[in-house]
Enzyme design. Sequence first.
Site, PDB file in Angstrom:
ATOM      1  N   HIS A 105      -7.713  -6.642  -6.817  1.00 35.87           N
ATOM      2  CA  HIS A 105      -7.288  -6.411  -5.429  1.00 35.87           C
ATOM      3  C   HIS A 105      -6.936  -4.942  -5.201  1.00 35.87           C
ATOM      4  O   HIS A 105      -6.516  -4.262  -6.129  1.00 35.87           O
ATOM      5  CB  HIS A 105      -6.048  -7.260  -5.103  1.00 35.87           C
ATOM      6  CG  HIS A 105      -4.833  -6.872  -5.918  1.00 35.87           C
ATOM      7  ND1 HIS A 105      -4.655  -7.255  -7.231  1.00 35.87           N
ATOM      8  CD2 HIS A 105      -3.740  -6.117  -5.608  1.00 35.87           C
ATOM      9  CE1 HIS A 105      -3.519  -6.764  -7.679  1.00 35.87           C
ATOM     10  NE2 HIS A 105      -2.929  -6.068  -6.724  1.00 35.87           N
ATOM     11  N   ASP A 107      -4.016  -2.897  -2.938  1.00 37.31           N
ATOM     12  CA  ASP A 107      -2.689  -3.367  -2.519  1.00 37.31           C
ATOM     13  C   ASP A 107      -2.564  -3.585  -1.012  1.00 37.31           C
ATOM     14  O   ASP A 107      -3.051  -2.768  -0.214  1.00 37.31           O
ATOM     15  CB  ASP A 107      -1.609  -2.383  -3.004  1.00 37.31           C
ATOM     16  CG  ASP A 107      -1.352  -2.550  -4.492  1.00 37.31           C
ATOM     17  OD1 ASP A 107      -1.515  -3.675  -4.999  1.00 37.31           O
ATOM     18  OD2 ASP A 107      -1.008  -1.545  -5.153  1.00 37.31           O
ATOM     19  N   HIS A 249      -7.462  -3.293  -8.694  1.00 39.63           N
ATOM     20  CA  HIS A 249      -6.803  -3.392  -9.995  1.00 39.63           C
ATOM     21  C   HIS A 249      -6.434  -4.842 -10.281  1.00 39.63           C
ATOM     22  O   HIS A 249      -6.479  -5.699  -9.378  1.00 39.63           O
ATOM     23  CB  HIS A 249      -5.570  -2.485 -10.071  1.00 39.63           C
ATOM     24  CG  HIS A 249      -4.561  -2.743  -9.004  1.00 39.63           C
ATOM     25  ND1 HIS A 249      -4.724  -2.307  -7.707  1.00 39.63           N
ATOM     26  CD2 HIS A 249      -3.380  -3.421  -9.016  1.00 39.63           C
ATOM     27  CE1 HIS A 249      -3.683  -2.686  -6.981  1.00 39.63           C
ATOM     28  NE2 HIS A 249      -2.848  -3.375  -7.753  1.00 39.63           N
ATOM     29  N   ARG A 264       7.579   0.348  -8.969  1.00 37.67           N
ATOM     30  CA  ARG A 264       6.359   0.593  -8.189  1.00 37.67           C
ATOM     31  C   ARG A 264       6.696   1.222  -6.854  1.00 37.67           C
ATOM     32  O   ARG A 264       7.650   0.811  -6.176  1.00 37.67           O
ATOM     33  CB  ARG A 264       5.667  -0.735  -7.957  1.00 37.67           C
ATOM     34  CG  ARG A 264       4.455  -0.732  -7.052  1.00 37.67           C
ATOM     35  CD  ARG A 264       3.945  -2.162  -7.043  1.00 37.67           C
ATOM     36  NE  ARG A 264       2.774  -2.403  -6.259  1.00 37.67           N
ATOM     37  CZ  ARG A 264       2.780  -2.695  -4.963  1.00 37.67           C
ATOM     38  NH1 ARG A 264       3.897  -2.710  -4.288  1.00 37.67           N
ATOM     39  NH2 ARG A 264       1.649  -2.975  -4.358  1.00 37.67           N
TER      40      ARG A 264
HETATM   41  O1  LIG Z   1       1.933  -4.985 -12.938  1.00 38.33           O
HETATM   42  C1  LIG Z   1       0.873  -4.364 -12.887  1.00 38.33           C
HETATM   43  O2  LIG Z   1       0.310  -3.898 -13.869  1.00 38.33           O
HETATM   44  C2  LIG Z   1       0.210  -4.144 -11.562  1.00 38.33           C
HETATM   45  C3  LIG Z   1       0.780  -5.039 -10.534  1.00 38.33           C
HETATM   46  C4  LIG Z   1       0.176  -4.792  -9.194  1.00 38.33           C
HETATM   47  O3  LIG Z   1      -0.828  -5.312  -8.838  1.00 38.33           O
HETATM   48  C5  LIG Z   1       0.856  -3.834  -8.321  1.00 38.33           C
HETATM   49  O4  LIG Z   1       1.926  -3.359  -8.660  1.00 38.33           O
HETATM   50  O5  LIG Z   1       0.311  -3.567  -7.256  1.00 38.33           O
HETATM   51 FE   LIG Z   2      -1.408  -4.566  -6.900  1.00 38.49          FE
END
Ligand SMILES: O=C(O)CCC(=O)C(=O)O
Ligand SMILES: [Fe+2]
Length: 273
Positions: A105, A107, A249, A264
């Site tokens: 996906h 984000d 990702h 994040r």
């Molecule tokens: O936890 C991760 O490695 C990525 C998770 C994810 O898709 C994000 O943080 O947008």
């Molecule tokens: Fe993500």
Amino acid sequence: MSDAAQIRENDIVVTPLTGSIGASVRGQDIGNLDDESFAVVHRAFLDHCMLTFPGQHVSDTGLLAFAKRWGEVMQTPMLTYLDGYPGILRVYNRGKEATPTEYWHPDSAYLEKPPAVSILAAQELPSAGGDTMWCNQYLAYESLSEGMKTYLEGLRAKFSGAKMARRTGHEGEVPFTYHPVVRTHPETNRKALYISHPETVPAFENMTEAESRPILDYLYAQGPQPDRSYRHVWQPGDVVMWDNRCTMHYAVHDHGAADRVMHRITIAGDKPA
Ligand SMILES: O=C(O)CCC(=O)C(=O)O
Ligand SMILES: [Fe+2]
């Protein structure tokens, strides 16, 4: 992407991670980048679509300072952020059944203006596993036939926040919008496929799901190919950032109940066009 040569500039060393996506950046503390160093990192980001910054061990304050260099730090509706650090989201292990990120996906694609950039800083890692993968959506687009590219011109699809609404208990108010499935990156002017999981992108605009699925499924499968992707094995202190306008990702959940915590940040983006 051009050829896969290492670049050294301003004490910064940019090393390609594969021949198709990703580069590692070493040599500078990302919480304190001067303008020339930022320009080197920015160029590398546009060239490689995602960057890793090994061994940063950056504080939340430093992470926010770095994030602000890239634009406006976003706060997405339905999510709650770290106290005292608006914009920093704690991503943790919810278990395999409940993880919202174990599929390819970009984000928050259901937003009118989805985030341009996302940044993750490792806080706690399992002893093995919990990798993240990225794929190059420019190459996915470029792999299509001229006939398919023509067919997709101007075509939009529905982008739904169903997954996010379910995970946050907002099933009654699922947000959605329409975006072109081929978008032009506002900084590189390159075209990239913009697509996501079937639940997020159920159908083309003005078409049924039955009509749309075969083509959407085909398009969705083009980015995540071995020669268009990179798999990151996290190390303590790593910071990774990616461009949601030209990548997807996938967070691999193979670490059971072991703790895995990331901080994040997402940076505001334009309406896809
Ligand atoms: O936890 C991760 O490695 C990525 C998770 C994810 O898709 C994000 O943080 O947008
Ligand atoms: Fe993500």
